[in-house]
Design a protein around this motif. Structure first.
Motif, PDB file in Angstrom:
ATOM      1  N   PHE A  26      19.774  91.768  24.321  1.00  0.00           N
ATOM      2  CA  PHE A  26      21.175  92.170  24.404  1.00  0.00           C
ATOM      3  C   PHE A  26      21.800  91.596  25.665  1.00  0.00           C
ATOM      4  CE2 PHE A  26      19.119  95.297  21.783  1.00  0.00           C
ATOM      5  CZ  PHE A  26      20.024  95.501  20.757  1.00  0.00           C
ATOM      6  N   ALA A  27      23.083  91.247  25.536  1.00  0.00           N
ATOM      7  CA  ALA A  27      23.851  90.750  26.676  1.00  0.00           C
ATOM      8  C   ALA A  27      25.295  91.214  26.500  1.00  0.00           C
ATOM      9  CB  ALA A  27      23.806  89.220  26.744  1.00  0.00           C
ATOM     10  N   LEU A  28      26.046  91.212  27.580  1.00  0.00           N
ATOM     11  CA  LEU A  28      27.471  91.546  27.474  1.00  0.00           C
ATOM     12  C   LEU A  28      28.174  90.460  26.668  1.00  0.00           C
ATOM     13  CD1 LEU A  28      28.434  92.753  31.067  1.00  0.00           C
ATOM     14  CD2 LEU A  28      27.860  94.148  29.074  1.00  0.00           C
ATOM     15  N   ALA A  29      29.122  90.863  25.839  1.00  0.00           N
ATOM     16  CA  ALA A  29      29.890  89.909  25.043  1.00  0.00           C
ATOM     17  C   ALA A  29      31.049  89.318  25.851  1.00  0.00           C
ATOM     18  CB  ALA A  29      30.421  90.589  23.784  1.00  0.00           C
ATOM     19  N   LYS A  30      31.397  89.952  26.974  1.00  0.00           N
ATOM     20  CA  LYS A  30      32.485  89.491  27.838  1.00  0.00           C
ATOM     21  C   LYS A  30      31.992  89.534  29.278  1.00  0.00           C
ATOM     22  CE  LYS A  30      35.715  92.107  24.971  1.00  0.00           C
ATOM     23  NZ  LYS A  30      36.654  93.228  24.970  1.00  0.00           N
ATOM     24  N   VAL A  31      32.728  88.929  30.153  1.00  0.00           N
ATOM     25  CA  VAL A  31      32.382  89.011  31.574  1.00  0.00           C
ATOM     26  C   VAL A  31      32.602  90.445  32.050  1.00  0.00           C
ATOM     27  CG1 VAL A  31      32.873  86.570  32.054  1.00  0.00           C
ATOM     28  CG2 VAL A  31      34.686  88.272  32.308  1.00  0.00           C
ATOM     29  N   PRO A  32      31.829  90.898  33.043  1.00  0.00           N
ATOM     30  CA  PRO A  32      31.944  92.287  33.502  1.00  0.00           C
ATOM     31  C   PRO A  32      33.348  92.694  33.958  1.00  0.00           C
ATOM     32  CG  PRO A  32      29.932  91.311  34.346  1.00  0.00           C
ATOM     33  CD  PRO A  32      30.712  90.199  33.681  1.00  0.00           C
ATOM     34  N   SER A  33      34.108  91.741  34.460  1.00  0.00           N
ATOM     35  CA  SER A  33      35.467  92.076  34.907  1.00  0.00           C
ATOM     36  C   SER A  33      36.411  92.355  33.732  1.00  0.00           C
ATOM     37  CB  SER A  33      36.036  90.963  35.780  1.00  0.00           C
ATOM     38  OG  SER A  33      36.112  89.755  35.038  1.00  0.00           O
ATOM     39  N   ALA A  34      36.013  91.977  32.525  1.00  0.00           N
ATOM     40  CA  ALA A  34      36.862  92.184  31.340  1.00  0.00           C
ATOM     41  C   ALA A  34      36.468  93.428  30.552  1.00  0.00           C
ATOM     42  CB  ALA A  34      36.789  90.952  30.435  1.00  0.00           C
ATOM     43  N   ILE A  35      35.495  94.190  31.046  1.00  0.00           N
ATOM     44  CA  ILE A  35      35.067  95.414  30.358  1.00  0.00           C
ATOM     45  C   ILE A  35      35.309  96.590  31.299  1.00  0.00           C
ATOM     46  CG2 ILE A  35      33.133  96.665  29.322  1.00  0.00           C
ATOM     47  CD1 ILE A  35      31.842  93.933  28.722  1.00  0.00           C
ATOM     48  N   SER A  36      36.148  97.511  30.859  1.00  0.00           N
ATOM     49  CA  SER A  36      36.444  98.690  31.680  1.00  0.00           C
ATOM     50  C   SER A  36      35.514  99.847  31.302  1.00  0.00           C
ATOM     51  CB  SER A  36      37.908  99.126  31.483  1.00  0.00           C
ATOM     52  OG  SER A  36      38.081  99.695  30.197  1.00  0.00           O
ATOM     53  N   VAL A  37      35.447 100.796  32.195  1.00  0.00           N
ATOM     54  CA  VAL A  37      34.696 102.022  31.901  1.00  0.00           C
ATOM     55  C   VAL A  37      35.271 102.668  30.648  1.00  0.00           C
ATOM     56  CG1 VAL A  37      34.171 104.360  32.742  1.00  0.00           C
ATOM     57  CG2 VAL A  37      33.997 102.396  34.289  1.00  0.00           C
ATOM     58  N   LEU A  38      36.595 102.655  30.506  1.00  0.00           N
ATOM     59  CA  LEU A  38      37.225 103.243  29.318  1.00  0.00           C
ATOM     60  C   LEU A  38      36.807 102.501  28.050  1.00  0.00           C
ATOM     61  CD1 LEU A  38      39.117 105.471  28.306  1.00  0.00           C
ATOM     62  CD2 LEU A  38      41.015 103.850  28.547  1.00  0.00           C
ATOM     63  N   ASP A  39      36.652 101.180  28.106  1.00  0.00           N
ATOM     64  CA  ASP A  39      36.180 100.411  26.950  1.00  0.00           C
ATOM     65  C   ASP A  39      34.814 100.926  26.500  1.00  0.00           C
ATOM     66  OD1 ASP A  39      38.403  98.679  27.015  1.00  0.00           O
ATOM     67  OD2 ASP A  39      37.354  97.221  28.273  1.00  0.00           O
ATOM     68  N   VAL A  40      33.921 101.149  27.460  1.00  0.00           N
ATOM     69  CA  VAL A  40      32.576 101.625  27.136  1.00  0.00           C
ATOM     70  C   VAL A  40      32.637 103.044  26.582  1.00  0.00           C
ATOM     71  CG1 VAL A  40      30.254 102.102  28.033  1.00  0.00           C
ATOM     72  CG2 VAL A  40      31.545 100.114  28.874  1.00  0.00           C
ATOM     73  N   LEU A  41      33.455 103.892  27.188  1.00  0.00           N
ATOM     74  CA  LEU A  41      33.587 105.271  26.702  1.00  0.00           C
ATOM     75  C   LEU A  41      34.097 105.305  25.266  1.00  0.00           C
ATOM     76  CD1 LEU A  41      35.058 107.062  29.858  1.00  0.00           C
ATOM     77  CD2 LEU A  41      32.695 107.068  29.043  1.00  0.00           C
ATOM     78  N   LYS A  42      35.135 104.526  24.999  1.00  0.00           N
ATOM     79  CA  LYS A  42      35.692 104.507  23.636  1.00  0.00           C
ATOM     80  C   LYS A  42      34.693 103.930  22.633  1.00  0.00           C
ATOM     81  CE  LYS A  42      40.626 104.381  24.597  1.00  0.00           C
ATOM     82  NZ  LYS A  42      41.860 103.602  24.466  1.00  0.00           N
ATOM     83  N   ALA A  43      33.961 102.896  23.023  1.00  0.00           N
ATOM     84  CA  ALA A  43      32.980 102.283  22.126  1.00  0.00           C
ATOM     85  C   ALA A  43      31.833 103.244  21.814  1.00  0.00           C
ATOM     86  CB  ALA A  43      32.435 100.993  22.735  1.00  0.00           C
ATOM     87  N   SER A  44      31.589 104.184  22.720  1.00  0.00           N
ATOM     88  CA  SER A  44      30.501 105.138  22.514  1.00  0.00           C
ATOM     89  C   SER A  44      31.026 106.506  22.071  1.00  0.00           C
ATOM     90  CB  SER A  44      29.650 105.251  23.775  1.00  0.00           C
ATOM     91  OG  SER A  44      30.448 105.610  24.884  1.00  0.00           O
ATOM     92  N   ASP A  45      32.211 106.498  21.503  1.00  0.00           N
ATOM     93  CA  ASP A  45      32.802 107.681  20.865  1.00  0.00           C
ATOM     94  C   ASP A  45      33.210 108.809  21.800  1.00  0.00           C
ATOM     95  OD1 ASP A  45      32.779 106.507  18.373  1.00  0.00           O
ATOM     96  OD2 ASP A  45      30.796 107.283  17.873  1.00  0.00           O
ATOM     97  N   THR A  46      33.498 108.508  23.049  1.00  0.00           N
ATOM     98  CA  THR A  46      34.075 109.515  23.937  1.00  0.00           C
ATOM     99  C   THR A  46      35.574 109.271  23.980  1.00  0.00           C
ATOM    100  OG1 THR A  46      32.128 109.840  25.313  1.00  0.00           O
ATOM    101  CG2 THR A  46      34.242 110.332  26.326  1.00  0.00           C
ATOM    102  N   GLN A  47      36.310 110.250  23.560  1.00  0.00           N
ATOM    103  CA  GLN A  47      37.765 110.174  23.608  1.00  0.00           C
ATOM    104  C   GLN A  47      38.258 111.097  24.711  1.00  0.00           C
ATOM    105  OE1 GLN A  47      39.333 107.906  21.745  1.00  0.00           O
ATOM    106  NE2 GLN A  47      37.295 107.411  20.970  1.00  0.00           N
ATOM    107  N   MET A  48      39.200 110.627  25.485  1.00  0.00           N
ATOM    108  CA  MET A  48      39.767 111.460  26.535  1.00  0.00           C
ATOM    109  C   MET A  48      40.616 112.541  25.873  1.00  0.00           C
ATOM    110  SD  MET A  48      38.394 109.978  29.063  1.00  0.00           S
ATOM    111  CE  MET A  48      39.130 110.883  30.388  1.00  0.00           C
ATOM    112  N   GLN A  49      40.328 113.781  26.186  1.00  0.00           N
ATOM    113  CA  GLN A  49      41.037 114.911  25.586  1.00  0.00           C
ATOM    114  C   GLN A  49      42.310 115.202  26.380  1.00  0.00           C
ATOM    115  OE1 GLN A  49      40.072 116.547  22.711  1.00  0.00           O
ATOM    116  NE2 GLN A  49      38.612 114.863  22.628  1.00  0.00           N
TER     117      GLN A  49
END
Length: 163
Positions: A64-87
């Motif tokens: 496994f590797a990142l599909a984008k450079v680390p500067s293009a992935i936000s913490v929110l991107d990871v949260l949303k991809a892993s099914d955490t929605q901000m309430q």
């Protein structure tokens, strides 16, 4: 606020962000480094790949590797991809119809949720790596308190032996 799945997703993506892009990591390597149970991590990694944050390569030299450079992935991107929605609080949680606006308490709670969401959106994996200084965003395995991903400049909570 953040699910265990999202915690594991953040650990895995930070681990991968700290690696050279041409060196995919196996699930077992990621599991060992992040102290995430291997079977659970497999599901998390597949979820992140489906959401476009990771690439998965089978076979020798794969992983496994990142599909984008680390500067293009936000913490929110990871949260949303892993099914955490901000309430967010849109209406009175008590269901009181006369409350057309949020009361001061719920307005304050919603404001804090909005600020957290904004901070997560503005914080990239690269920023977390830079903040780590030594390029290691995770506490070393076996350190007191276990593995902790230091989010947004907060220090890990000290161990409390009073319990």
């Amino acid at each position: 606020m953040i699910s265990q799945t999202s915690e594991y997703a953040l650990r895995a993506t930070l681990f991968l962000a700290a690696r050279p892009t041409d060196r995919p990591a196996s699930a077992s390597e990621i599991s060992e480094a992040t102290q995430v149970p291997p079977r659970y991590l497999q599901r998390v990694l597949r979820m992140l790949a489906r959401e476009g944050l990771l690439t998965a390569q089978r076979g020798t030299g794969g992983g496994f590797a990142l599909a984008k450079v680390p500067s293009a992935i936000s913490v929110l991107d990871v949260l949303k991809a892993s099914d955490t929605q901000m309430q967010r609080i849109q209406r009175c949680p008590l269901g009181i119809k006369a409350h057309r606006q949020l009361c001061p308490l719920h307005r304050m709670l919603d404001g804090e949720a909005a600020r957290s969401e904004q901070t997560f959106a503005a914080t990239s994996l690269a920023a977390l790596l830079a903040e780590a200084g030594d390029g290691r965003p995770l506490c070393p395995p076996g350190s007191p308190g276990g593995v902790v991903v230091p989010l947004l400049g907060s220090d890990p909570a000290p161990n409390d032996d009073r319990n």
